[in-house]
Design a protein around this motif. Structure first.
Motif, PDB file in Angstrom:
ATOM      1  N   UNK A  72       0.676  -1.285  -0.007  1.00 57.87           N
ATOM      2  CA  UNK A  72       0.086  -0.261   0.060  1.00 57.87           C
ATOM      3  C   UNK A  72       0.871   1.363  -0.123  1.00 57.87           C
ATOM      4  N   UNK A  73       0.430   2.408  -0.596  1.00 64.87           N
ATOM      5  CA  UNK A  73       0.886   3.668  -0.611  1.00 64.87           C
ATOM      6  C   UNK A  73       0.699   4.255   0.538  1.00 64.87           C
ATOM      7  N   UNK A  74       1.850   5.510   0.822  1.00 59.95           N
ATOM      8  CA  UNK A  74       1.273   6.436   1.900  1.00 59.95           C
ATOM      9  C   UNK A  74       1.679   7.630   1.305  1.00 59.95           C
ATOM     10  N   UNK A  75       0.787   8.587   1.398  1.00 58.48           N
ATOM     11  CA  UNK A  75       0.828   9.988   1.060  1.00 58.48           C
ATOM     12  C   UNK A  75       0.520  10.876   2.019  1.00 58.48           C
ATOM     13  N   UNK A  76       1.436  11.712   2.770  1.00 55.15           N
ATOM     14  CA  UNK A  76       1.128  12.529   4.163  1.00 55.15           C
ATOM     15  C   UNK A  76       0.804  13.887   3.258  1.00 55.15           C
ATOM     16  N   UNK A  77      -0.443  14.358   4.003  1.00 56.43           N
ATOM     17  CA  UNK A  77      -0.998  15.654   3.694  1.00 56.43           C
ATOM     18  C   UNK A  77      -1.195  16.346   5.082  1.00 56.43           C
ATOM     19  N   UNK A  78      -0.793  17.809   4.894  1.00 57.04           N
ATOM     20  CA  UNK A  78      -0.937  18.673   5.617  1.00 57.04           C
ATOM     21  C   UNK A  78      -1.639  19.678   5.359  1.00 57.04           C
ATOM     22  N   UNK A  79      -2.632  20.484   5.975  1.00 60.63           N
ATOM     23  CA  UNK A  79      -3.495  21.725   5.613  1.00 60.63           C
ATOM     24  C   UNK A  79      -2.920  22.870   6.391  1.00 60.63           C
ATOM     25  N   UNK A  80      -2.428  23.819   5.625  1.00 64.10           N
ATOM     26  CA  UNK A  80      -1.929  25.015   6.214  1.00 64.10           C
ATOM     27  C   UNK A  80      -3.233  25.897   6.296  1.00 64.10           C
ATOM     28  N   UNK A  81      -4.008  25.957   7.427  1.00 67.38           N
ATOM     29  CA  UNK A  81      -5.146  26.980   7.642  1.00 67.38           C
ATOM     30  C   UNK A  81      -5.048  28.460   7.754  1.00 67.38           C
ATOM     31  N   UNK A  82      -3.811  28.843   7.734  1.00 70.05           N
ATOM     32  CA  UNK A  82      -3.516  30.159   7.690  1.00 70.05           C
ATOM     33  C   UNK A  82      -3.474  30.802   8.946  1.00 70.05           C
ATOM     34  N   UNK A  83      -3.111  30.092   9.977  1.00 68.15           N
ATOM     35  CA  UNK A  83      -3.008  30.564  11.445  1.00 68.15           C
ATOM     36  C   UNK A  83      -1.850  31.489  11.437  1.00 68.15           C
ATOM     37  N   UNK A  84      -1.979  32.543  12.393  1.00 65.74           N
ATOM     38  CA  UNK A  84      -0.814  33.570  12.557  1.00 65.74           C
ATOM     39  C   UNK A  84       0.123  32.704  12.926  1.00 65.74           C
ATOM     40  N   UNK A  85       1.417  32.880  12.531  1.00 61.82           N
ATOM     41  CA  UNK A  85       2.781  32.362  13.017  1.00 61.82           C
ATOM     42  C   UNK A  85       2.934  30.936  12.596  1.00 61.82           C
ATOM     43  N   UNK A  86       2.139  30.390  11.969  1.00 58.42           N
ATOM     44  CA  UNK A  86       2.264  29.050  11.589  1.00 58.42           C
ATOM     45  C   UNK A  86       3.755  28.591  11.053  1.00 58.42           C
ATOM     46  N   UNK A 103       2.152  16.138   0.246  1.00 62.15           N
ATOM     47  CA  UNK A 103       1.497  17.555  -0.103  1.00 62.15           C
ATOM     48  C   UNK A 103       1.045  18.333   0.892  1.00 62.15           C
ATOM     49  N   UNK A 104       1.438  19.755   0.915  1.00 65.74           N
ATOM     50  CA  UNK A 104       0.995  20.777   1.601  1.00 65.74           C
ATOM     51  C   UNK A 104       0.054  21.463   0.959  1.00 65.74           C
ATOM     52  N   UNK A 105      -1.039  21.597   1.517  1.00 68.48           N
ATOM     53  CA  UNK A 105      -2.412  22.449   1.137  1.00 68.48           C
ATOM     54  C   UNK A 105      -2.155  23.741   1.835  1.00 68.48           C
ATOM     55  N   UNK A 106      -2.524  24.709   1.128  1.00 69.58           N
ATOM     56  CA  UNK A 106      -2.645  25.835   1.827  1.00 69.58           C
ATOM     57  C   UNK A 106      -4.064  26.618   1.506  1.00 69.58           C
TER      58      UNK A 106
END
Length: 299
Positions: A72-86, A103-106
């Protein structure tokens, strides 16, 4: 905006506190097997928040990817929600060093949540709904067959009591579910893992934890109160949370009161399995209540 790294997985698994890691791996493996969470050929999208739970989840799945008899494959995904100082550099650097495709989603959901949530109200419901929609859409774009979340046993129990106390419902958090639109399957591989083990493991691994400025800053959350209640129970009566979690897997609809789960109206005067109406309840203390006094359970 999406950033992607596609180098092969090179992590060999954690070397710190291997006994604790194996305990977590055993729980995750059991949950995956019990609920058929991951199957051959799956592409698993691991939602990485930057917290201890999702870091631990990723470690375990990378380990199982090497050991499991399926591919099986693994793809790590993070959502940058625009929090100040992230700190935008932390996760890309960590995942690149680990050699994991990510993948980094903004998308600025932070401003939307702050604008739409009345002063003094919790932000969790709206934040979760927005985040879920974005992650579901991305899972479809990359062809993910499973979406893995980092909720653990204690999260499930907190949800159970939140619904019981504040929603008048006997409902928890399922280890596996299909989204309402039928296009995504969500799994929670840490469903059998205690938060205390995750905390100890995260400290040993020294993960680069990223705090949440939305939920982390809300001191009066009902969930936090329920969590403290559960922590108190476990301190005073070790093993109680394990018993409650096991109870969720052993439900007897005929001994509850939901008419949609059991046809009380059609009960016959001739019992199908004998009359046990006046028999005492069975509490298998040796199996479930190890180290817990029976009378203490009533406290």
């Amino acid at each position: 905006m999406t950033q992607t790294a596609s180098s092969p997985v090179t992590a060999t698994g954690p070397t710190t506190d291997s006994r604790l890691f194996q305990t977590i791996v055993k729980g995750v493996g059991q949950a995956i097997g019990d609920y058929r969470m991951i199957e051959d050929g799956d592409r698993v999208m691991v939602c990485l928040s930057g917290g201890k739970d999702s870091y631990t989840l990723l470690d375990v799945l990378l380990h199982l990817q090497k050991k499991a008899p399926i591919d099986f494959e693994i793809v790590a995904v993070n959502l940058d929600q625009g929090q100040p100082g992230f700190p935008k550099d932390v996760l890309p650097r960590y995942l690149t060093e680990l050699g994991v495709r990510f993948d980094i989603l903004t998308q600025d959901t932070y401003s939307v949540v702050k604008e739409k949530t009345p002063e003094g109200k919790t932000t969790c419901a709206l934040c979760s709904r927005l985040r879920r929609g974005i992650l579901y859409a991305h899972a479809r774009r990359i062809g993910a067959t499973k979406i893995a979340l980092g909720h653990h046993r204690d999260d499930i129990l907190e949800t159970l009591f939140m619904n019981l106390f504040f929603g008048a419902r006997l409902k928890a958090m399922p280890p596996k579910l299909q989204s309402d639109d039928g296009t995504n399957v969500v799994i929670r591989p840490l469903a059998y893992v205690a938060e205390a083990d995750i905390i100890r493991y995260a400290q040993a691994r020294e993960f680069p934890i990223i705090p949440c400025n939305l939920c982390g800053s809300q001191e009066n959350l009902q969930r936090k109160v329920v969590g403290e209640m559960l922590e108190g129970w476990e301190r005073e009566h070790p093993g109680r949370l394990t018993n409650i979690a096991r109870a969720l897997t052993r439900v007897t609809p005929s001994h509850l009161m939901d008419r949609t789960l059991f046809d009380f109206a059609s009960l016959s005067v001739t019992p199908a399995e004998g009359d046990r109406g006046f028999d005492p309840d069975e509490y298998p203390q040796r199996e479930f209540l190890s180290g817990v006094q029976e009378l203490d359970m009533l406290g």
